[in-house]
Structure formats: C-alpha cells, structure tokens
Scaffold this motif. Structure first.
Motif, short mmCIF file in Angstrom:
data_model
loop_
_atom_site.label_atom_id
_atom_site.label_comp_id
_atom_site.label_asym_id
_atom_site.label_seq_id
_atom_site.Cartn_x
_atom_site.Cartn_y
_atom_site.Cartn_z
N SER A 78 85.54 97.81 186.13
CA SER A 78 84.95 98.12 184.83
C SER A 78 85.66 99.29 184.18
O SER A 78 86.44 100.01 184.81
N PHE A 79 85.29 99.48 182.93
CA PHE A 79 85.82 100.62 182.16
C PHE A 79 84.63 101.15 181.35
O PHE A 79 84.25 100.56 180.35
N GLY A 80 84.03 102.22 181.86
CA GLY A 80 82.78 102.67 181.25
C GLY A 80 81.71 101.62 181.53
O GLY A 80 81.50 101.23 182.67
N ASN A 81 81.08 101.13 180.47
CA ASN A 81 80.10 100.06 180.66
C ASN A 81 80.68 98.70 180.28
O ASN A 81 79.96 97.75 180.03
N MET A 82 81.99 98.64 180.18
CA MET A 82 82.66 97.39 179.80
C MET A 82 83.14 96.64 181.04
O MET A 82 83.71 97.26 181.96
N SER A 110 74.68 101.46 172.03
CA SER A 110 74.09 102.79 172.04
C SER A 110 74.22 103.50 173.38
O SER A 110 73.82 104.63 173.53
N GLY A 111 74.74 102.88 174.37
CA GLY A 111 74.91 103.59 175.63
C GLY A 111 74.76 102.69 176.83
O GLY A 111 75.18 101.54 176.84
N VAL A 112 74.15 103.23 177.87
CA VAL A 112 74.02 102.52 179.15
C VAL A 112 73.09 101.31 178.97
O VAL A 112 72.07 101.38 178.28
N ILE A 113 73.46 100.22 179.64
CA ILE A 113 72.63 99.00 179.56
C ILE A 113 71.38 99.19 180.42
O ILE A 113 71.49 99.53 181.60
N SER A 114 70.25 98.99 179.86
CA SER A 114 69.02 99.13 180.65
C SER A 114 68.56 97.73 181.08
O SER A 114 68.90 96.74 180.45
N GLU A 115 67.84 97.67 182.17
CA GLU A 115 67.37 96.38 182.67
C GLU A 115 66.29 95.81 181.78
O GLU A 115 65.90 94.65 181.90
N ASN A 116 65.78 96.62 180.87
CA ASN A 116 64.72 96.15 179.98
C ASN A 116 65.25 95.59 178.66
O ASN A 116 64.52 95.42 177.71
N SER A 117 66.54 95.32 178.64
CA SER A 117 67.11 94.78 177.43
C SER A 117 66.47 93.45 177.09
O SER A 117 66.12 92.66 177.96
N VAL A 118 66.34 93.21 175.79
CA VAL A 118 65.72 91.96 175.34
C VAL A 118 66.74 90.84 175.52
O VAL A 118 67.80 90.83 174.90
N VAL A 119 66.43 89.93 176.39
CA VAL A 119 67.34 88.82 176.65
C VAL A 119 67.06 87.71 175.65
O VAL A 119 65.97 87.13 175.63
N LEU A 120 68.00 87.45 174.80
CA LEU A 120 67.82 86.41 173.79
C LEU A 120 68.05 85.03 174.39
O LEU A 120 67.36 84.08 174.07
N SER A 121 69.08 85.00 175.25
CA SER A 121 69.37 83.73 175.91
C SER A 121 70.29 83.96 177.09
O SER A 121 71.11 84.89 177.07
N LYS A 122 70.12 83.15 178.08
CA LYS A 122 71.10 83.18 179.17
C LYS A 122 72.20 82.19 178.84
O LYS A 122 71.99 81.26 178.06
N ALA A 123 73.39 82.41 179.44
CA ALA A 123 74.51 81.50 179.15
C ALA A 123 75.53 81.58 180.26
O ALA A 123 75.39 82.36 181.21
N VAL A 124 76.54 80.76 180.13
CA VAL A 124 77.63 80.77 181.11
C VAL A 124 78.93 81.12 180.37
O VAL A 124 79.23 80.56 179.32
N LEU A 125 79.65 82.05 180.98
CA LEU A 125 80.90 82.49 180.36
C LEU A 125 82.09 81.92 181.13
O LEU A 125 82.10 81.92 182.36
N LYS A 126 83.04 81.35 180.40
CA LYS A 126 84.21 80.74 181.05
C LYS A 126 85.49 81.21 180.37
O LYS A 126 85.54 81.26 179.13
N GLY A 127 86.47 81.48 181.20
CA GLY A 127 87.78 81.83 180.62
C GLY A 127 88.51 80.56 180.26
O GLY A 127 88.48 79.58 181.00
N VAL A 128 89.15 80.57 179.13
CA VAL A 128 89.88 79.36 178.69
C VAL A 128 91.40 79.61 178.74
O VAL A 128 92.19 78.69 178.72
#
Lengths: 168, 280
Positions: free
Chosen positions: B148-152, B188-206
């Motif tokens: 990672s790089f910071g929170n990225m 705005s900063g660190v990701i909290s576990e209480n973030s509002v999840v709009l949708s789950k998904a699958v990420l794929k590299g193309v």
C-alpha cells in the motif's frame, strides 16, 4: 603639381601611419613607425626626412599623449647609434647593417621604456628582466621586418628594371 | 649602393643629427610650459579620429585573438561547469528522493492502518501490471502480502525472492478481488469500518484498465464513488480508486464500470508492505 600631389599623399600617409601605429600598439604593443623609419632612412634625402620626421613625431606625440619631442628623441637615439657605428662598420649593407639595426632597435625600445615617463613626470620608467626580454623580442621582430622590407623593395626595384634591355 | 652614399652622405647624417637636438629641446621645453597647446589641439582635432579608429580596431582584434588563444581554457572551464551541473543534478535527484520518501512516510503515518506493521520498500522497476521491489524474503516479505501507499491499495506480492519481490497491480489480468463501493470516508482520511457500503462488487484487472463488475442494480452507486478493497487476500480496507464509466443498461442483472486509481502506479518510488500478522 607633383609637389602638391606629394604633399597630399604625405598627409594621407600620416593619417594611415597614425591608424596603423595605434592598431599595432594595442594589438602587440609594437611600434611599427620605427620599422618604417628604418626602411626609409636610407632612401629619403635627409633634407626631406628631417621635416617629415619632425611633423610625424609631433603628431604621434599628440595622439599617444606624450610630451612633444618625445618621439623625436626616440628616433634621435637610434640615429645617433647608426652614426657612431658607421665609424666601426658599414651600416648601409650586409650583415653589419642588420646588426646595427638590431642594436639601434634595442636602444629605441629601451629608451621608450625608460624615457617616456622622464619627459612627462621626471621619473625613470620601470624596466625589469621580463620587460628587457619583451624588448629583445620586439627588437628581433623589427630587424626581421627590416630584412623582409629590404627584400621586398629589392624585388620591386628588379621588377622595375625588367623591361630594360640588358647588354652582356 | 652608390646612390645611397650620394643621398645619405656622412655630412648629411651629421646635419640631420645636429638639427634634431635643438628640435627636441624646442618641443620639450615649450610643451612643458604649455606654449604649444594650440598645436596640440589642432593636431588632436585632425588625428584623434584616425587614432581612435586604430585603437578601436586594435581592441576588437585583440579581443578576438585573446578569445582564440583562450579556447582551450574556455573548453576546460566549460567541462568543469558541466561536471558541476551534473553534480548538482545528482544532489538534486538525491534530495528529491529523500523528499519523496519523507512524503510517503508521512502519508503512511497519517493514513495507513496503525494496527499493522509495515516494511518500507523502494520500487526498482515496473512492467505492465507489475512492480518490482527492493525487499524480499530476507526482510520477511511473503507471497500474498499487501502493498500500500498511505491508504491506497497498490497490489499484492506475487513472487518473493531473497532480495526482491514482484507486486501484481490491480491492472494485471491476474488481479481479482472483492471490493465495496462507498461514497464517504475515503478522501477525508482513514477508512473506517462503518463506511456506508453502497454495493459490493468484484474488481478485475484487464491489462490497460481496472474493471469492476457485479455492482447491484438496485444500489445508488454513481460515478465518482470510491472503490475500497474488501477481500481476505488484501486484509485491509484500502482505497483502489474512483468509479467511472458506470453502465446504465436496465436490462442488465448487474452493473459494471471501470476504476480509475488515485495514484499513478508507474510514478511510485516508495511503497509499504504490510506484515501478514495484521490481516482481517
């Protein structure tokens, strides 16, 4: 008419001399006028050379900001040496002429170094071994210029006679 | 020869010398008393321009001659200056590296997961979909470690050798993990576990981009929302990028789009490898 042309030619030549003298002084700290004097002294009648030298030396004194008469004195010293050497050896031809030219040139450049300030401010000029070495180089160059000039004049004279019919 | 002797006889020479001496005295004495100043002025007026022109030309020629004779000196000076510039460039590059490292550490301290231990690593090379790091097994890096790089999110370690490791970026076709899409808590900063999840998904590299699939059609996901990792392989909530090119076909059972990373992976110089111990 010829006299007028000669006078105009001399005036124009004086301008050219002033230009070349300044050019060579700035470029190589070298006095070309003395080499010209050495080449002309045997070819011009002293009655003509004297007033010419008088006027030109005064002009050079003015443009070089020396006391009037300074250049005349510098031309006088080598002329005197030539005169004195003429009692011992020939100063008109051959190797002895070039040796005399060398000695006279050395006296000219040395007197320039030492006497310029004497006439201006009554103090003897500074002259160390480095300056003497530079004077020696200038002297050698002057002697070579005189030698080259003599050769060129000789060549011109021969070419001038080339149209004459020679009888063996 | 005879001609010379005639024109410049001994007596003539004597006369010449005798005439010069009073002339010298006349000029020196009168000029020292400023009595010949009109003569000086007149001659100066006539001949100074010629004298000045000669001096000017002499100066210019002298300058040229001096320059020509000093070319080797100028060349040496030029080479020294070139070496100086190179040295300054090297120093500058070194300071730039230090600055980049300082910024990376600052970001990691401010935004990274404080519950985890990290290895600082330098990127020593990059290829399509991969990064090469300067640390490996010797430092404790293992296959599957999260980079990672910071929170990225940067990628996962695919190969760990003794002195280096290979990281697979989200662009890679080998890269596939679960994510969730959220609209808050990322910029705005660190990701909290209480973030509002709009949708789950699958990420794929193309290869040339990152694709996101299986986004719920009923969710209020919109372009610009944040995509965050949510996979046991990653072990942390890390930001991947921003949602874009979201499909809007009502006939589809799920929506898809692409993810634009916040960071340019090829520009990274310092990254952080998380220790296995701190996984979800």
């Amino acid at each position: 008419m010829i006299l007028i042309i000669q006078i105009i030619g001399t005036i124009l030549a004086s301008f050219a001399l002033v230009f070349i003298e300044n050019l060579f002084l700035l470029l190589f700290n070298f006095n070309l006028s003395f080499s010209i004097f050495l080449l002309l002294r045997r070819r011009i009648d002293p009655k003509v050379l004297m007033p010419l030298l008088l006027v030109l030396s005064v002009i050079l004194d003015v443009v070089l900001h020396n006391r009037l008469g300074t250049n005349l004195l510098f031309f006088f010293i080598p002329s005197l040496i030539f005169y004195l050497l003429s009692f011992i050896t020939s100063v008109e031809e051959g190797i002895s002429m070039y040796i005399a030219t060398f000695i006279a040139s050395f006296s000219y450049f040395l007197s320039r170094c030492l006497l310029t300030t004497v006439l201006l401010s009554n103090t003897l000029g500074f002259c160390d071994w480095k300056t003497v070495f530079a004077i020696l180089i200038k002297t050698v160059i002057t002697t070579l210029l005189v030698w080259g000039g003599e050769l060129v004049i000789e060549k011109f004279r021969k070419r001038g006679n080339s149209n004459q019919i020679r009888l063996k | 020869m005879k001609k010379y002797k005639k024109s410049f006889s001994f007596s003539a020479q004597q006369l010449f010398l005798l005439m010069i001496i009073p002339a010298i005295l006349f000029f020196v004495v009168l000029d020292s008393r400023n009595l010949l100043s009109p003569v000086r002025k007149g001659i100066s007026f006539l001949y100074e321009p010629a004298s000045f022109a000669g001096s000017e030309l002499g100066n210019n020629l002298k300058e040229y001659i001096t320059t020509i004779f000093s070319i080797s000196k100028f060349k040496e000076e030029y080479n020294n200056m070139k070496i100086d510039i190179y040295e300054k460039d090297i120093n500058n590059a070194y300071y730039q590296t230090l600055l980049e490292e300082r910024n990376a550490l600052e970001k990691q301290l401010n935004l990274g997961n404080k519950g985890l231990n990290f290895f600082k690593a330098k990127v020593v090379g990059s290829d399509t979909g991969t990064l090469r790091l300067n640390i490996g097994r010797r430092e404790g890096v293992e296959v599957g470690d999260t980079v990672s790089f910071g929170n990225m999110f940067v990628g996962l370690v695919e190969q760990a050798d003794e002195n280096g490791s290979l990281v697979v970026l989200p662009y890679s076709k080998n890269s596939s993990f679960e994510v969730f899409v959220t609209s808050v808590g990322a910029e705005s900063g660190v990701i909290s576990e209480n973030s509002v999840v709009l949708s789950k998904a699958v990420l794929k590299g193309v290869g040339n981009h990152i694709s996101i699939e299986n986004i719920s059609t009923t969710s209020s996901v919109k372009e610009g929302d944040i995509v965050i990792t949510n996979d046991s392989k990653v072990g942390q909530y890390l930001v991947v990028g921003r949602l874009s090119n979201l499909s809007s076909n009502p006939a589809e059972t799920s929506r898809s789009g692409t993810v634009t990373p916040f960071i340019e992976y090829s520009d990274l110089m310092t990254v952080f490898v998380a220790l296995k111990g701190g996984k979800l």
